[in-house]
Each structure stands twice: as C-alpha cells, then as structure tokens.
Write a protein that holds these residues in place. Structure first.
Motif, PDB file in Angstrom:
ATOM      1  N   GLU A 132       8.582   1.414  19.372  1.00 23.61           N
ATOM      2  CA  GLU A 132       7.477   1.368  20.337  1.00 23.61           C
ATOM      3  C   GLU A 132       6.453   2.471  20.105  1.00 23.61           C
ATOM      4  N   ALA A 133       6.863   3.538  19.454  1.00 22.97           N
ATOM      5  CA  ALA A 133       5.930   4.624  19.156  1.00 22.97           C
ATOM      6  C   ALA A 133       5.009   4.267  17.995  1.00 22.97           C
ATOM      7  N   LEU A 134       5.444   3.334  17.125  1.00 23.46           N
ATOM      8  CA  LEU A 134       4.660   2.932  15.964  1.00 23.46           C
ATOM      9  C   LEU A 134       3.879   1.644  16.177  1.00 23.46           C
ATOM     10  N   ALA A 135       4.348   0.787  17.047  1.00 21.64           N
ATOM     11  CA  ALA A 135       3.794  -0.557  17.179  1.00 21.64           C
ATOM     12  C   ALA A 135       2.296  -0.512  17.462  1.00 21.64           C
ATOM     13  N   GLY A 136       1.524  -1.199  16.623  1.00 22.85           N
ATOM     14  CA  GLY A 136       0.080  -1.287  16.821  1.00 22.85           C
ATOM     15  C   GLY A 136      -0.693  -0.048  16.448  1.00 22.85           C
ATOM     16  N   ARG A 137      -0.013   0.962  15.896  1.00 24.68           N
ATOM     17  CA  ARG A 137      -0.699   2.207  15.529  1.00 24.68           C
ATOM     18  C   ARG A 137      -0.969   2.226  14.026  1.00 24.68           C
ATOM     19  N   GLU A 138      -2.117   2.759  13.651  1.00 28.45           N
ATOM     20  CA  GLU A 138      -2.456   2.884  12.236  1.00 28.45           C
ATOM     21  C   GLU A 138      -2.011   4.251  11.737  1.00 28.45           C
ATOM     22  N   VAL A 139      -1.303   4.247  10.612  1.00 29.78           N
ATOM     23  CA  VAL A 139      -0.769   5.493  10.064  1.00 29.78           C
ATOM     24  C   VAL A 139      -1.202   5.639   8.611  1.00 29.78           C
ATOM     25  N   ARG A 140      -1.081   6.857   8.120  1.00 26.68           N
ATOM     26  CA  ARG A 140      -1.402   7.167   6.728  1.00 26.68           C
ATOM     27  C   ARG A 140      -0.183   7.815   6.087  1.00 26.68           C
ATOM     28  N   LEU A 141       0.316   7.228   5.013  1.00 22.97           N
ATOM     29  CA  LEU A 141       1.479   7.736   4.299  1.00 22.97           C
ATOM     30  C   LEU A 141       1.074   8.173   2.894  1.00 22.97           C
ATOM     31  N   VAL A 142       1.736   9.216   2.392  1.00 23.99           N
ATOM     32  CA  VAL A 142       1.507   9.681   1.021  1.00 23.99           C
ATOM     33  C   VAL A 142       2.863   9.775   0.326  1.00 23.99           C
ATOM     34  N   GLY A 143       2.958   9.200  -0.865  1.00 20.76           N
ATOM     35  CA  GLY A 143       4.206   9.267  -1.611  1.00 20.76           C
ATOM     36  C   GLY A 143       4.032   8.705  -3.004  1.00 20.76           C
ATOM     37  N   PHE A 144       5.131   8.660  -3.757  1.00 21.02           N
ATOM     38  CA  PHE A 144       5.063   8.119  -5.110  1.00 21.02           C
ATOM     39  C   PHE A 144       5.643   6.710  -5.136  1.00 21.02           C
ATOM     40  N   VAL A 145       5.181   5.933  -6.099  1.00 16.23           N
ATOM     41  CA  VAL A 145       5.454   4.501  -6.143  1.00 16.23           C
ATOM     42  C   VAL A 145       6.702   4.196  -6.971  1.00 16.23           C
ATOM     43  N   THR A 146       7.505   3.248  -6.470  1.00 16.34           N
ATOM     44  CA  THR A 146       8.576   2.634  -7.263  1.00 16.34           C
ATOM     45  C   THR A 146       8.498   1.125  -7.080  1.00 16.34           C
ATOM     46  N   HIS A 147       9.109   0.394  -8.040  1.00 22.70           N
ATOM     47  CA  HIS A 147       9.135  -1.070  -8.004  1.00 22.70           C
ATOM     48  C   HIS A 147      10.577  -1.550  -7.997  1.00 22.70           C
ATOM     49  N   ALA A 148      10.809  -2.685  -7.357  1.00 24.74           N
ATOM     50  CA  ALA A 148      12.130  -3.313  -7.400  1.00 24.74           C
ATOM     51  C   ALA A 148      12.041  -4.723  -6.843  1.00 24.74           C
ATOM     52  N   ASP A 149      12.633  -5.677  -7.547  1.00 20.90           N
ATOM     53  CA  ASP A 149      12.745  -7.061  -7.061  1.00 20.90           C
ATOM     54  C   ASP A 149      11.405  -7.655  -6.644  1.00 20.90           C
ATOM     55  N   ASP A 181      -4.591  -3.731  -7.224  1.00 18.77           N
ATOM     56  CA  ASP A 181      -3.552  -3.831  -8.230  1.00 18.77           C
ATOM     57  C   ASP A 181      -2.358  -2.992  -7.783  1.00 18.77           C
ATOM     58  N   VAL A 182      -1.172  -3.485  -8.063  1.00 13.68           N
ATOM     59  CA  VAL A 182       0.021  -2.721  -7.714  1.00 13.68           C
ATOM     60  C   VAL A 182       0.046  -1.448  -8.557  1.00 13.68           C
ATOM     61  N   PRO A 183       0.128  -0.274  -7.923  1.00  7.61           N
ATOM     62  CA  PRO A 183       0.122   0.976  -8.687  1.00  7.61           C
ATOM     63  C   PRO A 183       1.321   1.075  -9.624  1.00  7.61           C
ATOM     64  N   ALA A 184       1.133   1.801 -10.703  1.00  5.53           N
ATOM     65  CA  ALA A 184       2.214   1.999 -11.656  1.00  5.53           C
ATOM     66  C   ALA A 184       3.310   2.862 -11.042  1.00  5.53           C
ATOM     67  N   GLU A 185       4.527   2.714 -11.560  1.00  2.95           N
ATOM     68  CA  GLU A 185       5.641   3.550 -11.099  1.00  2.95           C
ATOM     69  C   GLU A 185       5.288   5.026 -11.249  1.00  2.95           C
ATOM     70  N   LYS A 186       5.746   5.818 -10.293  1.00  2.00           N
ATOM     71  CA  LYS A 186       5.586   7.265 -10.249  1.00  2.00           C
ATOM     72  C   LYS A 186       4.166   7.702  -9.901  1.00  2.00           C
ATOM     73  N   THR A 187       3.243   6.743  -9.734  1.00  4.28           N
ATOM     74  CA  THR A 187       1.898   7.086  -9.277  1.00  4.28           C
ATOM     75  C   THR A 187       1.948   7.546  -7.828  1.00  4.28           C
ATOM     76  N   TRP A 188       1.207   8.585  -7.507  1.00  7.87           N
ATOM     77  CA  TRP A 188       1.103   9.031  -6.120  1.00  7.87           C
ATOM     78  C   TRP A 188      -0.040   8.279  -5.446  1.00  7.87           C
ATOM     79  N   VAL A 189       0.214   7.805  -4.238  1.00  2.56           N
ATOM     80  CA  VAL A 189      -0.782   7.021  -3.512  1.00  2.56           C
ATOM     81  C   VAL A 189      -0.864   7.465  -2.059  1.00  2.56           C
ATOM     82  N   ARG A 190      -2.009   7.162  -1.474  1.00  2.00           N
ATOM     83  CA  ARG A 190      -2.211   7.317  -0.028  1.00  2.00           C
ATOM     84  C   ARG A 190      -2.420   5.919   0.531  1.00  2.00           C
ATOM     85  N   VAL A 191      -1.574   5.514   1.474  1.00  2.00           N
ATOM     86  CA  VAL A 191      -1.610   4.154   2.016  1.00  2.00           C
ATOM     87  C   VAL A 191      -1.878   4.210   3.515  1.00  2.00           C
TER      88      VAL A 191
END
Length: 225
Positions: A132-149, A181-191
């Motif tokens: 309920e604290a997240l629902a409908g709220r816009e957030v900004r995340l920063v991290g590195f990318v991985t792929h799977a399945d 485009d899907v970022p490459a693995e290990k790329t750092w992104v802000r989403v």
C-alpha cells in the motif's frame, strides 16, 4: 628482519591502505564508514616506517629473501583493482527478505505528487510487506542490469560490514509502452516507473516495475547500497 626491511614493508602497507581509502576503492570491499579508520591506519603505518628509518640502532635478525614475499600482496593490491561484486552474487543471493523486515506496523505511503528515489533493498521490502505504500506511486531505481529467461532485471547489492556478507536485491523491469533497447548485462541504469501491484508480495516472487523511462548511467562511486 632488520630495521630497513621493516620500514619498507610498513611503508608499502601504509601506502596501499591510504590509496584504497582516499580513492573510495575500499567501498568495494567494506562498509563506506570504514574510510576514516583506514586513513588513520595508513598514516600510522607510514609514521611507524619513518620511525624505523630514523632510529640509529639496527636490531632484529638479518633480512632473508623470504621476507620480501610479504610485499607480493601489496604489489598486487597496488597494480590490480578488483571490481565490486556484481551479477554472480546477484544470481545467488537474490531478494533474501526475511519476515522481520516487514512484520512491523505499516509505513507511511510514498508521496503521490513526485517521483521518489528508492533503494532496491527498500523497494523489495516494501513490495514484500507494504504494498500500500508503493501502490500508484512513481519511483526511481538505480542498479545494474542482468538477464534471465527472456526478462531483464535491475540489481543492487548491500553490505553490512564487508563484501563477504553481501545481500542482493533484484526487480524485474516490465517496459510496457516504453520503446527502449534492453540494456546490456552489467550496464548501470536509472529506471522510473510504478510497482506492478501484487508482485513480490511476502517475497514469494520477484517484484516488478512498470517502467516509464530507462536511462543508462555511469556506475556509482559507491556500488553498494
């Protein structure tokens, strides 16, 4: 080991300790709060080395070639800068959210009128027990990318003391209407996006973020949250 050999070893260790602390390289191995204790330790070792040089008497056993083996780790440390922990650890320690992290009184919802910067660990914990604290709220995340399945994820590691106790947190990214485009693995992104309601609840599955913007960014100076 004679006085001069002691001075060389101490000076080398002190220089390495100062280098990793002043440049923030230590944040790849230990908590960022260790910076000043490391600085003090490096300075003390250099002062001890200087004191050995300034002393007139020469005590101790004769120096053998084996003594200089002590310098090999220092040479390696000065020449090589290992990268911070990354995808390998993220794959094996992902989203270890214990019940104690969300079995507490409800938290205040995030603001609706602005985008809120949220750490990956916090986002995962909120999704697990405080949706309920997240629902409908816009957030900004920063991290590195991985792929799977066929999916891609944003990841971040946390440490309490040192890299040995690292925990990994992962959020699946649903691009939705965002044409990127899907970022490459290990790329750092802000989403930027909104929590996909119902995902990640009680740590059963991965929380998902419906992205509205994805931007590649440089790796942060301090890689761990």
């Amino acid at each position: 080991m004679n006085r001069n050999a002691q001075a060389v070893v101490l000076a080398a260790l002190g220089a390495l300790t100062l280098r990793v602390s002043v440049t923030d390289e230590h944040t790849r191995y230990v908590n960022a709060a260790m910076k000043w204790p490391l600085v003090v330790s490096g300075v003390l070792m250099l002062l001890l080395a200087l004191s050995r040089v300034l002393r007139r008497e020469d005590g101790g056993e004769p120096t053998t070639p084996a003594v200089w083996v002590l310098l090999l780790p220092v040479v390696v440390g000065l020449a090589v800068q290992p990268a911070a922990l990354g995808a390998y650890v993220a794959d094996r320690r992902v989203n270890d959210v214990s019940a104690q992290q969300y079995d507490e009184p409800a938290v205040d919802p995030l603001p609706r009128d602005r985008t809120t910067d949220v750490g990956l660990a916090e986002f995962v914990s909120l999704a697990a027990g405080y949706g309920e604290a997240l629902a409908g709220r816009e957030v900004r995340l920063v991290g590195f990318v991985t792929h799977a399945d066929g999916a891609w994820f944003v990841n971040r590691l946390t440490i309490s003391c040192c890299a040995a106790d690292a925990s990994a947190f992962r959020v699946r990214i649903d691009a939705g209407d965002v044409r990127v485009d899907v970022p490459a693995e290990k790329t750092w992104v802000r989403v930027v996006g909104r929590w996909a309601e119902g995902t990640g609840v009680e740590g059963v599955d991965l929380p998902a973020l419906r992205a509205s913007a994805v931007e590649e960014v440089p790796a942060p100076r301090q890689p761990y949250e």
